[in-house]
Design an enzyme around this catalytic site. Structure first.
Site, PDB file in Angstrom:
ATOM      1  CB  SER A  39      -0.895   0.020   1.253  1.00 50.72           C
ATOM      2  OG  SER A  39      -1.580   1.254   1.384  1.00 50.72           O
TER       3      SER A  39
ATOM      4  CE1 TYR B 240      -3.994  -1.752   5.310  1.00 48.41           C
ATOM      5  CE2 TYR B 240      -3.293   0.466   4.695  1.00 48.41           C
ATOM      6  CZ  TYR B 240      -3.666  -0.817   4.337  1.00 48.41           C
ATOM      7  OH  TYR B 240      -3.704  -1.177   3.009  1.00 48.41           O
TER       8      TYR B 240
END
Length: 247
Positions: A142, A155
């Protein structure tokens, strides 16, 4: 030249979003798909669509946080198609919360899926790839693994982890064993993840981000590019994000 024809590809988190789009795109390039996720009905629908389009696919319900379940997935793939050429490590969770919210359960869920789940899948397929002296492991990362945004600390930490292990794998497995390792780092993608955020404020922030999101198909196209390279070429980390995303 198409280097995906006939490759056996295991995809986790394949029942929806990036995983489903990637399965469809790779199948269109001649790959044989082994789709894994926790939702049998969605897996059945995906496999049905691939078959309808003339592709080859099978599925197995799998919880990537359970090492025995992931080992059984690898055994299923080998038993059905003979080997595993590619792993797309895609199953993941993105849950936003502020530190002051002490969202301990969300932290644990992300660690279990985004870290332990990836390691479980690597552990299951790597012996096969080492024995055949070839393979490709693509870990879905990501842009949050490149920089840290508000309410995304845990995250982001899981995605920094993904980038770290992939680079380690590239230097060890790629250099010494010919097993390639890559990451795709998507920006904001609308995969329905915003509805899974438990914290109300975090859920609203996630929905705001989705206003500029790109599609899962765009990430699938990037994945096809990374995997469809000759054996002497590795795409290390491919970042793909919305044009109007400013981080």
């Amino acid at each position: 030249m198409n280097h995906l024809e006939g490759k056996i590809v295991v995809i986790t988190g394949a029942s929806s979003g990036i995983g489903a789009a990637t399965a469809t795109a790779l199948s269109a390039h001649g790959a044989t798909i082994v789709a894994a996720a926790r939702n049998q009905d969605r897996l059945d629908a995906l496999v049905g669509e691939i078959h309808k389009a003339g592709g080859t696919a099978a599925s197995r319900v799998t919880d990537v946080t359970d090492i025995d379940d992931v080992r059984a997935l690898a055994e299923f793939a080998v038993g059905t198609y003979g080997t595993i050429d590619v792993l797309v490590n895609n199953a993941g969770l993105m849950l936003f919360s502020s530190w002051k919210d002490l969202a301990f359960e969300d932290w644990g869920r992300m660690i279990d899926t985004n870290i332990r789940g990836y390691l479980n899948s690597i552990h299951a397929v790597l012996p096969i790839m080492l024995e055949q002296k070839s393979g490709h492991i693509l870990n879905m990362a990501s842009v949050a693994g490149h920089q840290i945004g508000e309410s995304a600390g845990v995250y982001s930490a899981t995605k920094f982890f993904v980038r770290a292990i992939t680079e380690s794998m590239r230097k060890e497995l790629g250099v010494h064993h010919g097993i390639r390792a890559s990451t795709i780092s998507p920006g904001v993608i609308d995969t329905g993840w915003a509805d899974k955020v438990g914290d109300p404020a975090g859920r609203e922030a996630a929905k705001e981000l989705n206003n500029l999101a790109i599609t899962s198909e765009a990430v699938a196209d990037a994945t096809v590019y990374a995997l469809n390279q000759p054996a002497n070429t590795t795409v290390n980390d491919l970042v793909i994000s919305p044009t109007r995303q400013d981080w």
